[in-house]
Design an enzyme around this catalytic site. Structure first.
Site, PDB file in Angstrom:
ATOM      1  N   ARG A  50     -63.084 -69.414  -9.461  1.00 18.39           N
ATOM      2  CA  ARG A  50     -63.227 -70.869  -9.561  1.00 18.39           C
ATOM      3  C   ARG A  50     -62.103 -71.402 -10.427  1.00 18.39           C
ATOM      4  NH1 ARG A  50     -64.603 -70.764 -14.954  1.00 18.39           N
ATOM      5  NH2 ARG A  50     -65.905 -69.014 -15.557  1.00 18.39           N
ATOM      6  N   LYS A 102     -70.129 -57.618 -11.575  1.00 13.14           N
ATOM      7  CA  LYS A 102     -68.999 -56.957 -12.239  1.00 13.14           C
ATOM      8  C   LYS A 102     -68.851 -55.490 -11.848  1.00 13.14           C
ATOM      9  CE  LYS A 102     -68.529 -60.102 -15.935  1.00 13.14           C
ATOM     10  NZ  LYS A 102     -68.547 -60.527 -17.276  1.00 13.14           N
ATOM     11  N   GLU A 144     -68.779 -50.240 -21.010  1.00 10.99           N
ATOM     12  CA  GLU A 144     -67.326 -50.124 -21.081  1.00 10.99           C
ATOM     13  C   GLU A 144     -66.968 -49.607 -22.459  1.00 10.99           C
ATOM     14  OE1 GLU A 144     -65.387 -53.861 -20.274  1.00 10.99           O
ATOM     15  OE2 GLU A 144     -65.740 -53.716 -18.119  1.00 10.99           O
ATOM     16  N   HIS A 170     -67.560 -63.854 -27.848  1.00 10.85           N
ATOM     17  CA  HIS A 170     -67.039 -63.614 -26.504  1.00 10.85           C
ATOM     18  C   HIS A 170     -66.860 -64.883 -25.689  1.00 10.85           C
ATOM     19  CE1 HIS A 170     -67.988 -59.645 -27.837  1.00 10.85           C
ATOM     20  NE2 HIS A 170     -69.276 -59.898 -27.831  1.00 10.85           N
TER      21      HIS A 170
HETATM   22  P1  ADP Z   1     -63.975 -70.151 -18.713  1.00  9.08           P
HETATM   23  O1  ADP Z   1     -64.334 -70.842 -19.963  1.00  9.08           O
HETATM   24  O2  ADP Z   1     -62.973 -69.098 -18.904  1.00  9.08           O
HETATM   25  O3  ADP Z   1     -63.659 -71.044 -17.578  1.00  9.08           O
HETATM   26  P2  ADP Z   1     -66.647 -69.250 -18.917  1.00  9.08           P
HETATM   27  O4  ADP Z   1     -67.115 -67.875 -18.602  1.00  9.08           O
HETATM   28  O5  ADP Z   1     -66.663 -69.657 -20.341  1.00  9.08           O
HETATM   29  O6  ADP Z   1     -65.218 -69.347 -18.273  1.00  9.08           O
HETATM   30  O7  ADP Z   1     -67.511 -70.263 -18.071  1.00  9.08           O
HETATM   31  C1  ADP Z   1     -67.240 -71.640 -17.903  1.00  9.08           C
HETATM   32  C2  ADP Z   1     -68.534 -72.373 -17.703  1.00  9.08           C
HETATM   33  O8  ADP Z   1     -69.333 -71.775 -16.719  1.00  9.08           O
HETATM   34  C3  ADP Z   1     -69.349 -72.405 -18.969  1.00  9.08           C
HETATM   35  O9  ADP Z   1     -70.019 -73.642 -19.051  1.00  9.08           O
HETATM   36  C4  ADP Z   1     -70.303 -71.252 -18.763  1.00  9.08           C
HETATM   37  O10 ADP Z   1     -71.473 -71.446 -19.521  1.00  9.08           O
HETATM   38  C5  ADP Z   1     -70.548 -71.326 -17.286  1.00  9.08           C
HETATM   39  N1  ADP Z   1     -70.853 -70.014 -16.688  1.00  9.08           N
HETATM   40  C6  ADP Z   1     -70.019 -68.974 -16.543  1.00  9.08           C
HETATM   41  N2  ADP Z   1     -70.608 -67.966 -15.891  1.00  9.08           N
HETATM   42  C7  ADP Z   1     -71.853 -68.379 -15.610  1.00  9.08           C
HETATM   43  C8  ADP Z   1     -72.963 -67.787 -14.934  1.00  9.08           C
HETATM   44  N3  ADP Z   1     -72.917 -66.574 -14.408  1.00  9.08           N
HETATM   45  N4  ADP Z   1     -74.088 -68.508 -14.823  1.00  9.08           N
HETATM   46  C9  ADP Z   1     -74.150 -69.746 -15.333  1.00  9.08           C
HETATM   47  N5  ADP Z   1     -73.136 -70.360 -15.963  1.00  9.08           N
HETATM   48  C10 ADP Z   1     -72.012 -69.689 -16.112  1.00  9.08           C
HETATM   49  P1  ADP Z   2     -67.881 -62.950 -19.323  1.00  7.34           P
HETATM   50  O1  ADP Z   2     -68.189 -62.856 -17.878  1.00  7.34           O
HETATM   51  O2  ADP Z   2     -69.069 -63.217 -20.145  1.00  7.34           O
HETATM   52  O3  ADP Z   2     -66.717 -63.876 -19.567  1.00  7.34           O
HETATM   53  P2  ADP Z   2     -66.036 -60.744 -19.832  1.00  7.34           P
HETATM   54  O4  ADP Z   2     -66.123 -59.404 -19.220  1.00  7.34           O
HETATM   55  O5  ADP Z   2     -64.974 -61.643 -19.336  1.00  7.34           O
HETATM   56  O6  ADP Z   2     -67.449 -61.451 -19.726  1.00  7.34           O
HETATM   57  O7  ADP Z   2     -65.889 -60.552 -21.397  1.00  7.34           O
HETATM   58  C1  ADP Z   2     -65.955 -61.638 -22.302  1.00  7.34           C
HETATM   59  C2  ADP Z   2     -65.128 -61.314 -23.529  1.00  7.34           C
HETATM   60  O8  ADP Z   2     -65.629 -60.138 -24.187  1.00  7.34           O
HETATM   61  C3  ADP Z   2     -63.680 -60.972 -23.233  1.00  7.34           C
HETATM   62  O9  ADP Z   2     -62.875 -62.115 -23.167  1.00  7.34           O
HETATM   63  C4  ADP Z   2     -63.308 -60.070 -24.397  1.00  7.34           C
HETATM   64  O10 ADP Z   2     -63.008 -60.830 -25.546  1.00  7.34           O
HETATM   65  C5  ADP Z   2     -64.571 -59.326 -24.659  1.00  7.34           C
HETATM   66  N1  ADP Z   2     -64.600 -58.027 -23.963  1.00  7.34           N
HETATM   67  C6  ADP Z   2     -65.085 -57.788 -22.739  1.00  7.34           C
HETATM   68  N2  ADP Z   2     -64.977 -56.492 -22.422  1.00  7.34           N
HETATM   69  C7  ADP Z   2     -64.389 -55.885 -23.477  1.00  7.34           C
HETATM   70  C8  ADP Z   2     -64.023 -54.535 -23.780  1.00  7.34           C
HETATM   71  N3  ADP Z   2     -64.252 -53.540 -22.925  1.00  7.34           N
HETATM   72  N4  ADP Z   2     -63.441 -54.282 -24.983  1.00  7.34           N
HETATM   73  C9  ADP Z   2     -63.228 -55.278 -25.852  1.00  7.34           C
HETATM   74  N5  ADP Z   2     -63.566 -56.552 -25.634  1.00  7.34           N
HETATM   75  C10 ADP Z   2     -64.142 -56.865 -24.458  1.00  7.34           C
END
Ligand code: ADP
Ligand code: ADP
Ligand code: MG
Length: 501
Positions: free
Chosen positions: A295, A119, A203, A238
Site C-alpha cells: 500500500r 509474514k 526471528e 517498533h
Molecule cells: P507505515 O507507518 O510504515 O506506513 P504501519 O505499519 O505503521 O506502516 O501502518 C500504517 C497504518 O496502518 C497505521 O495506522 C497502522 O496502525 C495501520 N496498520 C498496519 N498494519 C495493520 C494491520 N494489519 N491491521 C490494522 N491496521 C494496520
Molecule cells: P510490522 O508489520 O509491525 O511493521 P515489522 O516486521 O516491519 O513489523 O517490524 C517492525 C519493527 O520491528 C521494524 O521496523 C524493526 O525496527 C523491528 N524488527 C523487526 N524484526 C526485527 C528483527 N529481526 N531484529 C531487529 N529488529 C526487528
C-alpha cells in the site's frame, strides 16, 4: 489497454484521504469522500467533491465496512477506489470485491496483498526468490516446545512475531530463555486480538539494527522501479516516529543492492502499483527482508521530496493501465528530506493519546516545508482513530540543513488545546546521536529519559493568549522563540516557547 479514470472513492479518512483527494484533483478526477458520524465536518469531507455518511464512529461500522464502501462507490458513479493506508488497504478480500464490482483498485493485485500479508508466507516466497531473510523459524503446527527448541538453534536474543502482524503489534523481544514461554503467550494473545490470527514465528533479534525500506512502483507492462530508500530507525515500540531519505547508513553500493533486492521481491509476487519493501540493516553492510507493505506508506512524502515524483499520481496512472512514465535511470534523488509524525499524545504519560478538542492548529509554512494533515482548528481527537495531527516534512540540500529546518518548522507549529509530542520530537532531533545519523531501532526506547524534556506544560490561559497573537505575522528573526521580558510572565517558563507541548 489503458482506461481513463474520472471519479475515485477514497475509502479512508484523515490526512491520507486529503492527500489522495489532492492527487485526484491534480489528475482531473472527481473525489468522493466517506465519513463516519464524528467526521461529518472533517477536512477530507470538505475538500472532496461529494461525501457520503457511512455509519457510526467505530471503524467496524464505517471505514472497515466493505459493503457500504462499495455501495457508495457504485451509487456515486465512481470508476475506482483508493484505500489509503490502514483500514482496508491490505485486505485482499476488499480489493477483490472492488474488482468484482467492476471498479479499478488503486493498489496491487489481491494475490500479492494476500501473499505479503502473512509474514511467514512472504518469508517463504522471498527465500525462493533469493532475497536475504533474517534467520528464523516458522512452522504451521509449531507448539511452544518447537519454538523453545528453535530459539536455542537461532541463538538469543530472538524476536517473537505475529504471522498476521502490522503496526508493531504482536512483537516481543526475548533475551532470556526463561521468558520465552510468557512472550509466546503474550504475543499470541495480542495477535489473536489485533489480527484474528494467533500464528507466530521467530526471528533472530538483530541488535543495533537500522530500519531501511525501499519504495517500489510497478506498472502492468512489466516495469518495476525502485524510488530509493527511506530510513525509519527512529521508532518507539517498533512504530516509526521520524523518517528520512537518504539513509545516513547506506553507501552507493549498498543502496544499489537493496534497490535491486526490493525490485526482485516485488517481481516475485507479480506486484503492480506502489509498495514498500522493508529491510533490517546492520552497520556492517548486511540487510535482511522484513516485510512488504502492499500500500501507500505513511512516510511516502519523504520519497516525493527527494525524487520530485508524485507517488499517488503514479498509483492512479499505473492502475489505469498506463506504462510508467520514467525508467530507473530517470529516478535521481537530490537533497535530504525528513518527516516527523506529530501526534496528540503525552510522551510524559507513557505516550497516551491526548484526546479532546484541538482549539487551534496553525501548520508551519515556508520554503521546503510540507504539511500533510487531516486536522483543522476546532476538530476533536477521538478515541476511535489514530491520534496523528499532522506529518511535517522538510526538504533541504543537506541532512544537517534539513534538521535545522525541521527544528524551525516545529518551533512555529501552533497546536492549542491538546498535548502533543512536539517537545519529544525536538529533543530527538537535537540529540547528538540523531545528528550523527546513528539512531538505531532501539535508540528511542533505551534513551527515553533523555528525550522527555522536563519543562512543565504551559497553562491554558497562556496558550489561548498565544492563539490571539498572530504568530505567523511576526517577522522571521534569527530565532522565532518568544523572548519574555517579564520573569513573572507564564512565557518565562520552560526553555523555549514550545506551544506544541
Ligand atoms: P507505515 O507507518 O510504515 O506506513 P504501519 O505499519 O505503521 O506502516 O501502518 C500504517 C497504518 O496502518 C497505521 O495506522 C497502522 O496502525 C495501520 N496498520 C498496519 N498494519 C495493520 C494491520 N494489519 N491491521 C490494522 N491496521 C494496520
Ligand atoms: P510490522 O508489520 O509491525 O511493521 P515489522 O516486521 O516491519 O513489523 O517490524 C517492525 C519493527 O520491528 C521494524 O521496523 C524493526 O525496527 C523491528 N524488527 C523487526 N524484526 C526485527 C528483527 N529481526 N531484529 C531487529 N529488529 C526487528
Ligand atoms: Mg513494518
Amino acid at each position: 489497454m489503458s482506461r481513463r479514470l474520472t471519479k475515485c472513492l477514497i475509502a479512508n479518512r484523515g490526512e491520507i484521504a486529503v492527500r489522495v483527494i489532492r492527487a485526484c484533483h491534480e489528475s482531473g478526477m472527481h473525489a468522493v469522500a466517506v465519513y463516519s458520524d464524528v467526521d461529518a465536518n472533517a477536512r477530507h469531507v470538505q475538500l472532496a467533491d461529494e461525501a457520503y455518511a457511512i455509519g457510526a464512529a467505530s471503524p467496524a461500522d464505517s471505514y472497515l465496512n466493505a459493503t457500504k464502501l462499495i455501495d457508495v462507490a457504485r451509487r456515486s458513479g465512481c470508476d475506482c477506489v483508493h484505500p489509503g493506508y490502514g483500514f482496508l488497504s491490505e485486505t485482499e478480500t476488499f480489493a477483490a470485491a472492488v474488482l468484482e464490482a467492476g471498479l479499478v483498485w488503486i493498489g496491487p493485485p489481491p494475490d500479492a496483498i494476500r501473499l505479503m500479508g502473512v509474514k511467514t508466507e512472504a518469508r517463504a516466497r522471498m527465500q525462493q526468490a533469493g532475497v536475504p531473510l533474517v534467520p528464523g523459524f516458522q512452522a504451521d503446527d509449531a507448539d511452544d516446545a518447537a519454538f523453545i527448541a528453535a530459539a536455542v538453534t537461532i541463538g538469543y536474543p530472538v524476536m517473537v512475531k505475529a504471522a498476521g502482524g502490522g503496526g508493531g503489534k504482536g512483537i516481543r523481544v526475548v533475551y532470556d530463555p526463561a521468558r520465552l514461554p510468557e512472550a509466546l503467550a503474550g504475543a499470541r494473545r495480542e495477535a489473536e486480538h489485533a489480527f484474528g490470527d494467533p500464528r507466530l514465528f521467530l526471528e533472530k533479534y538483530i541488535e543495533a539494527a537500522r530500519h531501511v525500506e525501499i519504495q517500489v512502483i510497478a506498472d502492468s507492462h512489466g516495469h518495476t522501479l525502485h524510488l530509493f530508500e527511506r530510513e525509519c530507525s527512529a521508532q518507539r515500540r517498533h512504530q516509526k516516529i521520524v523518517e528520512e531519505s537518504p539513509s545516513p547508513l547506506l553507501t552507493p553500493e549498498r543502496r544499489a543492492r537493496m534497490g535491486a533486492a526490493a525490485v526482485e521481491a516485488a517481481r516475485a509476487v507479480g506486484y503492480t502499483n506502489a509498495g514498500t519493501v522493508e529491510f533490517i540493516a546492520t552497520p556492517d553492510g548486511a540487510f535482511y527482508f522484513l516485510e512488504m507493505n502492499t500500500r501507500l506508506q505513511v512516510e511516502h512524502p519523504v520519497t516525493e521530496m527527494v525524487t520530485g515524483l508524485d507517488i499517488v499520481k503514479l498509483q492512479f496512472a499505473v492502475a489505469a493501465g498506463e506504462p510508467l512514465p520514467l525508467a530507473q535511470a530517470d529516478v535521481q534523488p537530490r537533497g535530504h528530506a525528513i518527516e516527523c509524525r506529530v501526534y496528540a499524545e503525552d510522551p510524559r504519560n507513557n505516550f497516551l493519546p491526548a484526546i479532546g478538542p484541538v482549539l487551534k492548529f496553525i501548520p508551519p509554512e515556508g520554503p521546503g516545508v510540507r504539511v500533510d494533515s487531516g486536522v483543522q482548528s476546532g476538530d476533536t481527537i477521538t478515541i476511535h482513530y489514530d491520534p496523528m495531527i499532522a506529518k511535517i516534512i522538510v526538504y533541504e540540500a543537506t541532512r544537517a540543513a534539513a534538521i535545522d529546518r525541521m527544528h524551525a518548522a516545529l518551533d512555529r507549529t501552533v497546536i492549542l488545546g491538546t498535548t502533543t509530542n512536539i517537545p519529544f520530537l525536538r529533543a530527538l532531533l537535537a540529540h547528538p546521536t540523531f545528528a550523527a545519523g546513528e539512531v538505531d531501532t532501539r535508540f528511542v526506547d533505551t534513551h527515553l529519559a533523555e528525550l522527555l524534556p522536563d519543562a512543565p506544560p504551559l497553562p491554558d490561559a497562556a496558550l489561548i493568549a498565544a492563539a490571539l497573537e498572530d504568530w505567523h505575522q511576526q517577522p522571521a528573526g534569527s530565532d522565532r522563540r518568544f523572548a519574555p521580558t517579564d520573569d513573572a510572565s507564564p512565557w518565562a517558563r520552560g526553555d523555549s516557547f514550545r506551544i506544541g507541548g
